[in-house]
Scaffold this motif. Structure first.
Motif, PDB file in Angstrom:
ATOM      1  N   VAL A  52       1.187  -1.083  -0.094  1.00 59.87           N
ATOM      2  CA  VAL A  52      -0.213   0.056  -0.058  1.00 59.87           C
ATOM      3  C   VAL A  52       1.373   1.302  -0.142  1.00 59.87           C
ATOM      4  CG1 VAL A  52      -1.836  -1.448   1.083  1.00 59.87           C
ATOM      5  CG2 VAL A  52       0.326   0.148   2.959  1.00 59.87           C
ATOM      6  N   PRO A  53       0.486   2.016  -0.308  1.00 62.47           N
ATOM      7  CA  PRO A  53       1.209   3.593  -0.860  1.00 62.47           C
ATOM      8  C   PRO A  53       1.100   4.133   1.079  1.00 62.47           C
ATOM      9  CG  PRO A  53      -1.179   3.913  -1.877  1.00 62.47           C
ATOM     10  CD  PRO A  53      -0.817   2.860  -1.873  1.00 62.47           C
ATOM     11  N   TYR A  54       2.137   4.726   1.680  1.00 64.24           N
ATOM     12  CA  TYR A  54       2.736   5.365   2.723  1.00 64.24           C
ATOM     13  C   TYR A  54       2.887   6.565   2.642  1.00 64.24           C
ATOM     14  CZ  TYR A  54       3.644  -0.117   3.179  1.00 64.24           C
ATOM     15  OH  TYR A  54       3.825  -1.012   3.208  1.00 64.24           O
ATOM     16  N   LYS A  55       2.582   7.319   2.831  1.00 63.28           N
ATOM     17  CA  LYS A  55       2.582   8.574   2.830  1.00 63.28           C
ATOM     18  C   LYS A  55       3.121   9.549   4.307  1.00 63.28           C
ATOM     19  CE  LYS A  55      -0.731   8.774  -0.972  1.00 63.28           C
ATOM     20  NZ  LYS A  55      -2.194   9.400  -1.336  1.00 63.28           N
ATOM     21  N   ILE A  56       3.333  10.796   4.300  1.00 65.45           N
ATOM     22  CA  ILE A  56       3.291  12.030   5.490  1.00 65.45           C
ATOM     23  C   ILE A  56       2.878  13.288   4.785  1.00 65.45           C
ATOM     24  CG2 ILE A  56       5.201  12.585   7.109  1.00 65.45           C
ATOM     25  CD1 ILE A  56       6.720  10.053   6.916  1.00 65.45           C
ATOM     26  N   ASN A  57       2.165  13.585   5.488  1.00 64.10           N
ATOM     27  CA  ASN A  57       1.438  14.617   5.167  1.00 64.10           C
ATOM     28  C   ASN A  57       1.157  14.471   3.330  1.00 64.10           C
ATOM     29  OD1 ASN A  57       1.879  15.871   7.314  1.00 64.10           O
ATOM     30  ND2 ASN A  57       3.584  16.843   7.065  1.00 64.10           N
ATOM     31  N   GLY A  58       0.499  13.920   3.179  1.00 65.17           N
ATOM     32  CA  GLY A  58       0.334  13.314   2.129  1.00 65.17           C
ATOM     33  C   GLY A  58       1.467  13.382   1.014  1.00 65.17           C
ATOM     34  N   ILE A  59       2.741  13.008   1.027  1.00 68.56           N
ATOM     35  CA  ILE A  59       3.448  12.832  -0.083  1.00 68.56           C
ATOM     36  C   ILE A  59       4.849  11.612   0.363  1.00 68.56           C
ATOM     37  CG2 ILE A  59       6.115  13.428   0.625  1.00 68.56           C
ATOM     38  CD1 ILE A  59       5.760  16.439   0.841  1.00 68.56           C
ATOM     39  N   GLU A  60       3.831  10.778  -0.529  1.00 69.87           N
ATOM     40  CA  GLU A  60       3.961   9.724  -0.769  1.00 69.87           C
ATOM     41  C   GLU A  60       5.594   8.906  -0.592  1.00 69.87           C
ATOM     42  OE1 GLU A  60       3.297   5.574  -3.687  1.00 69.87           O
ATOM     43  OE2 GLU A  60       2.180   7.508  -3.829  1.00 69.87           O
ATOM     44  N   LEU A  61       6.035   7.903   0.482  1.00 70.24           N
ATOM     45  CA  LEU A  61       7.493   7.559   0.762  1.00 70.24           C
ATOM     46  C   LEU A  61       7.639   6.620  -0.307  1.00 70.24           C
ATOM     47  CD1 LEU A  61       6.694   7.119   4.939  1.00 70.24           C
ATOM     48  CD2 LEU A  61       7.761   9.290   3.461  1.00 70.24           C
ATOM     49  N   SER A  62       8.862   6.366  -0.661  1.00 70.48           N
ATOM     50  CA  SER A  62       9.549   5.798  -1.683  1.00 70.48           C
ATOM     51  C   SER A  62      10.177   4.467  -0.785  1.00 70.48           C
ATOM     52  CB  SER A  62      11.039   6.564  -2.304  1.00 70.48           C
ATOM     53  OG  SER A  62      11.564   6.776  -1.399  1.00 70.48           O
ATOM     54  N   ASN A  63      10.805   3.533  -1.025  1.00 74.46           N
ATOM     55  CA  ASN A  63      12.082   2.586  -0.827  1.00 74.46           C
ATOM     56  C   ASN A  63      12.501   2.920   0.212  1.00 74.46           C
ATOM     57  OD1 ASN A  63       9.264   0.773  -1.150  1.00 74.46           O
ATOM     58  ND2 ASN A  63       9.820  -0.063  -3.001  1.00 74.46           N
ATOM     59  N   SER A  64      13.434   4.129  -0.146  1.00 76.42           N
ATOM     60  CA  SER A  64      14.532   4.128   0.019  1.00 76.42           C
ATOM     61  C   SER A  64      14.995   5.514   1.542  1.00 76.42           C
ATOM     62  CB  SER A  64      16.064   4.898  -1.276  1.00 76.42           C
ATOM     63  OG  SER A  64      16.722   5.455  -0.034  1.00 76.42           O
ATOM     64  N   VAL A  65      15.680   5.305   2.610  1.00 73.24           N
ATOM     65  CA  VAL A  65      15.954   6.036   3.048  1.00 73.24           C
ATOM     66  C   VAL A  65      15.864   7.569   2.933  1.00 73.24           C
ATOM     67  CG1 VAL A  65      16.505   6.200   5.635  1.00 73.24           C
ATOM     68  CG2 VAL A  65      15.382   4.462   4.707  1.00 73.24           C
TER      69      VAL A  65
ATOM     70  N   ASP B  30      12.579   0.238   6.161  1.00 71.18           N
ATOM     71  CA  ASP B  30      12.066  -0.514   6.710  1.00 71.18           C
ATOM     72  C   ASP B  30      10.665  -0.360   7.603  1.00 71.18           C
ATOM     73  OD1 ASP B  30      11.800  -3.702   8.397  1.00 71.18           O
ATOM     74  OD2 ASP B  30      12.626  -2.536   9.574  1.00 71.18           O
ATOM     75  N   HIS B  31      11.121   0.543   8.419  1.00 70.74           N
ATOM     76  CA  HIS B  31       9.649   1.639   9.400  1.00 70.74           C
ATOM     77  C   HIS B  31       9.950   2.758   9.844  1.00 70.74           C
ATOM     78  CE1 HIS B  31      13.064  -0.223  12.507  1.00 70.74           C
ATOM     79  NE2 HIS B  31      12.135   1.382  13.444  1.00 70.74           N
ATOM     80  N   VAL B  32       7.961   2.904  10.326  1.00 73.30           N
ATOM     81  CA  VAL B  32       8.469   5.320  10.166  1.00 73.30           C
ATOM     82  C   VAL B  32       7.983   4.715  11.756  1.00 73.30           C
ATOM     83  CG1 VAL B  32       7.340   6.764   9.145  1.00 73.30           C
ATOM     84  CG2 VAL B  32       7.617   5.088   8.100  1.00 73.30           C
ATOM     85  N   GLU B  33       8.942   6.048  12.840  1.00 72.80           N
ATOM     86  CA  GLU B  33       8.541   6.153  14.098  1.00 72.80           C
ATOM     87  C   GLU B  33       8.503   7.282  14.271  1.00 72.80           C
ATOM     88  OE1 GLU B  33      10.705   5.960  18.763  1.00 72.80           O
ATOM     89  OE2 GLU B  33      12.156   6.152  16.626  1.00 72.80           O
ATOM     90  N   ILE B  34       6.646   8.378  14.517  1.00 71.39           N
ATOM     91  CA  ILE B  34       6.449   9.574  14.664  1.00 71.39           C
ATOM     92  C   ILE B  34       6.201   9.541  15.779  1.00 71.39           C
ATOM     93  CG2 ILE B  34       5.073  11.439  14.250  1.00 71.39           C
ATOM     94  CD1 ILE B  34       4.409   9.387  11.097  1.00 71.39           C
ATOM     95  N   TYR B  35       6.953  10.792  16.761  1.00 71.29           N
ATOM     96  CA  TYR B  35       6.322  10.996  18.631  1.00 71.29           C
ATOM     97  C   TYR B  35       6.306  12.815  18.544  1.00 71.29           C
ATOM     98  CZ  TYR B  35      11.579  11.322  18.317  1.00 71.29           C
ATOM     99  OH  TYR B  35      12.450  12.064  18.695  1.00 71.29           O
TER     100      TYR B  35
END
Length: 174
Positions: free
Chosen positions: A107-120, A167-172
């Protein structure tokens, strides 16, 4: 007349302090969103299942509470009660969210509507973050949300051949 003017001025000042969801990083996966620092547990329960206590003590944070989505482990959250009074758990705020992409793939992953790529590294450039190369790859970026810091950390996969793979996203919020 002075009292009325003072009352209107106070209402205007207090209205300017209202938090908006857009002031925080909004994480989206598929059709679902969550906003650490803004969303409460009741909102998170609309999407996720979790085994949580009924109440949370004053000025307490429950760490690493597991969230499930359709019976499958998906993420961890921290739940915070900043109040000086005990609250029902549903009124506490989700203060930290760690989402494991491999638990909900394709599925697409987004932060503030911006789609994340597979590359950090690519994501770090998109968000003007700080790219970290120590025992794997990570990217950190943040903003102020009210009187707190809202931080996102994107982690690479330590166990993959390509450790730059997201791999994973952390938001705090702290």
């Amino acid at each position: 007349m002075k009292k009325l003017l003072c009352l209107l001025l106070m209402m205007l000042l207090l209205g300017g302090c209202v938090r908006e969801r857009e002031d925080y990083y909004i994480f989206s996966f598929g059709d679902y969103t969550i906003t650490p620092g803004y969303d409460d547990v009741a909102y998170a329960r609309l999407i996720f299942d979790a085994q949580l206590p009924e109440t949370i003590e004053p000025e307490t944070t429950l760490k690493e509470q597991e969230l499930y989505f359709w019976g499958k482990y998906l993420a961890d959250i921290d739940i915070t009660n900043d109040s000086s009074k005990q609250k029902p758990i549903d009124q506490a705020i989700v203060s930290r969210f760690v989402f494991y992409l491999s638990n909900y793939p394709d599925v697409p992953y987004k932060i503030n509507g911006i789609e994340l790529s597979n590359s950090v590294k690519e994501n770090c450039e998109m968000f003007s973050g700080e790219y970290i190369e120590r025992n794997g790859y990570a990217c950190a970026f943040g903003q102020e949300a009210g009187d707190k810091d809202n931080v996102v950390v994107l982690y690479g996969d330590l166990f993959a051949i390509d450790q730059d793979k997201l791999d994973h996203v952390e938001i705090y919020v702290e």
